[in-house]
Design an enzyme around this catalytic site. Structure first.
Site, mmCIF file in Angstrom:
data_model
loop_
_atom_site.group_PDB
_atom_site.id
_atom_site.type_symbol
_atom_site.label_atom_id
_atom_site.label_comp_id
_atom_site.label_asym_id
_atom_site.label_seq_id
_atom_site.Cartn_x
_atom_site.Cartn_y
_atom_site.Cartn_z
ATOM 1 N N HIS A 9 -35.653 -34.572 -7.809
ATOM 2 C CA HIS A 9 -34.891 -35.581 -8.553
ATOM 3 C C HIS A 9 -33.934 -34.956 -9.564
ATOM 4 C CE1 HIS A 9 -37.996 -35.386 -11.885
ATOM 5 N NE2 HIS A 9 -36.930 -35.677 -12.619
ATOM 6 N N ASP B 82 -41.516 -34.470 -4.567
ATOM 7 C CA ASP B 82 -40.515 -34.182 -5.598
ATOM 8 C C ASP B 82 -40.488 -32.687 -5.909
ATOM 9 O OD1 ASP B 82 -38.563 -34.556 -7.489
ATOM 10 O OD2 ASP B 82 -39.912 -35.348 -9.028
ATOM 11 N N SER C 53 -38.344 -32.168 -16.816
ATOM 12 C CA SER C 53 -38.401 -32.339 -15.364
ATOM 13 C C SER C 53 -38.066 -31.049 -14.633
ATOM 14 C CB SER C 53 -37.402 -33.393 -14.918
ATOM 15 O OG SER C 53 -37.918 -34.676 -15.082
ATOM 16 N N GLY C 54 -38.756 -30.840 -13.520
ATOM 17 C CA GLY C 54 -38.481 -29.676 -12.704
ATOM 18 C C GLY C 54 -39.118 -28.406 -13.212
#
Length: 407
Positions: free
Chosen positions: A70, A119, A213-214
């Site tokens: 994402h 994801d 995120s990530g």
């Protein structure tokens, strides 16, 4: 539900605007600053778009990076590689000392923007990072309840406003029982999958958040830290981060080791550059590899005998069920079209595209590759009952750049 990155609606216009669908990134809440002299997170990267931090990422090989899908894919569009870069070698997110450009971006092929399943993404760097030791992938941690884990990032530190640090923050979390975590997320309209796990505290006291995120979640083992999770999403409809009963949700890295290694060219410590192809099987290589045509999955279809319980997904996404040997001399497979299924392949199939047998036909010139074992079999004919004969080849293989390499 909130995703945990700064990824944008208009990412492809290169405008840093948080999308409504992905606005809820995890950040480090109630964490501590990572000391500049610490090497615990030396492999952590700041993922940037047009120079601005959007996500965390992890260096897993000199030219390969793991992050969340994402972070690089939104509304059906993949980010342009020339707009993305990474910053390494500094815990200060504003440092521009070591910026590395990106050669290629690869989202997981089964990433679902709605459910946020699968994801995870790979980024290939344009130049190797050689002064940092990459983080190892977690292959088989049991992820038991209360197992200690750690998350680091430059995400929001506030549950109600914006408080983004310059220096890297880390937080100590505990693995949450999956069923307990899933129960509350289902109440909020989100179904967790076996590709996810939860870590944090049910009271919401410590968490990751927007901007994280990530980035990595790590656990400790006998051989040091390993990359166990990728920061994905979390929170409730009412509160993005640090919400009671809604701990952070992380992508389970161990489910993707084979997929990752298929690109990075490393299997169980065997580096791609050290692989030597044996002359005996050079006939299989022609151009050092073959494109994957499709993949097999085993299913229990009641309407046919078990010998034909195979499904083939073609490269264009069509699905076929095998019905036995074909009637023509040009095609070994008899099949019928079926409705799409989600296939977790047990075999890959490739067409060698040449008359390997020298029999004047390419009917049996196919190779099956075992996903789990990396065993290689060549189709060798059809039995009297219409099932297939196989010949095991004394080679192994790896997948790199969409090609199959034998060694």
């Amino acid at each position: 539900m909130k995703l945990l990155s700064f990824f944008l609606i208009s990412l492809f216009l290169h405008v840093n605007i948080l999308s409504a669908a992905q606005a809820v990134n995890l950040r480090v809440v109630n964490g501590v600053t990572v000391p500049t002299q610490s090497d615990k997170w030396e492999w952590i990267l700041s993922l940037r778009q047009d120079g601005s931090h959007i996500c965390g990422a992890s260096l897993i090989a000199p030219t390969w990076v793991v992050t969340a899908s994402h972070c690089i894919y939104s509304y059906g569009e993949l980010a342009q590689a020339n707009s993305i870069s990474v910053m390494s070698g500094s815990y200060n997110v504003n440092s521009n000392e070591n910026i590395v450009s990106v050669k290629r971006i690869i989202k997981h092929p089964s990433y679902n923007e709605t459910t946020v399943d699968n994801d995870i993404a790979l980024i290939e760097l344009a130049q190797p990072i050689t002064n940092i030791t990459p983080i190892a992938l977690d292959r088989a941690s049991p992820l038991l309840k209360d197992t200690q884990s750690w998350v680091a990032g430059w995400g929001n530190m506030s549950t109600s406003g914006s408080d983004y640090p310059d220096n890297l923050m880390e937080v100590n979390l505990k693995i949450i029982d999956f069923n307990t975590c899933n129960y509350y997320y289902e109440l909020d309209g989100t179904q967790l999958t076996s590709n996810m796990f939860c870590s944090g505290y049910m009271n919401g006291s410590q968490d990751s958040c927007q901007g994280d995120s990530g980035g990595p979640l790590i656990t400790a083992g006998n051989n040091g830290y390993a990359l166990t999770g990728v920061v994905s999403f979390g929170g409730s409809l009412e509160q993005a981060c640090g919400a009671k009963n809604y701990p952070g949700v992380y992508t389970k890295v161990q489910n993707y080791v084979d997929w990752v290694q298929g690109y990075t060219g490393e299997f169980d410590g065997v580096k791609a550059e050290s692989i030597v192809v044996t002359d005996l099987y050079s006939v299989l290589l022609e151009s050092n590899g073959y494109s994957i045509d499709g993949k097999f999955g085993s299913y229990d279809f009641s309407e046919v005998e078990q010998a034909f319980d195979w499904v083939y997904e073609s490269s264009n996404g069509s699905f076929y069920q095998f019905r036995g040997a074909a009637s023509t001399n040009d095609n070994v497979f008899g099949w019928r079209a079926i409705e799409p299924l989600y296939i977790n392949p047990s075999w890959y199939m490739i067409s060698l595209g040449s008359d390997l047998d020298g029999d004047g036909s390419t009917k049996f010139d196919w190779v099956l590759l075992g996903v789990g074992s990396r065993s290689v079999y060549k189709l060798a004919g059809v039995n009297a009952d219409g099932t297939f004969k196989y010949l095991k080849l004394n080679v192994e293989y790896q997948l790199r750049d969409g090609l199959v390499y034998f060694y």
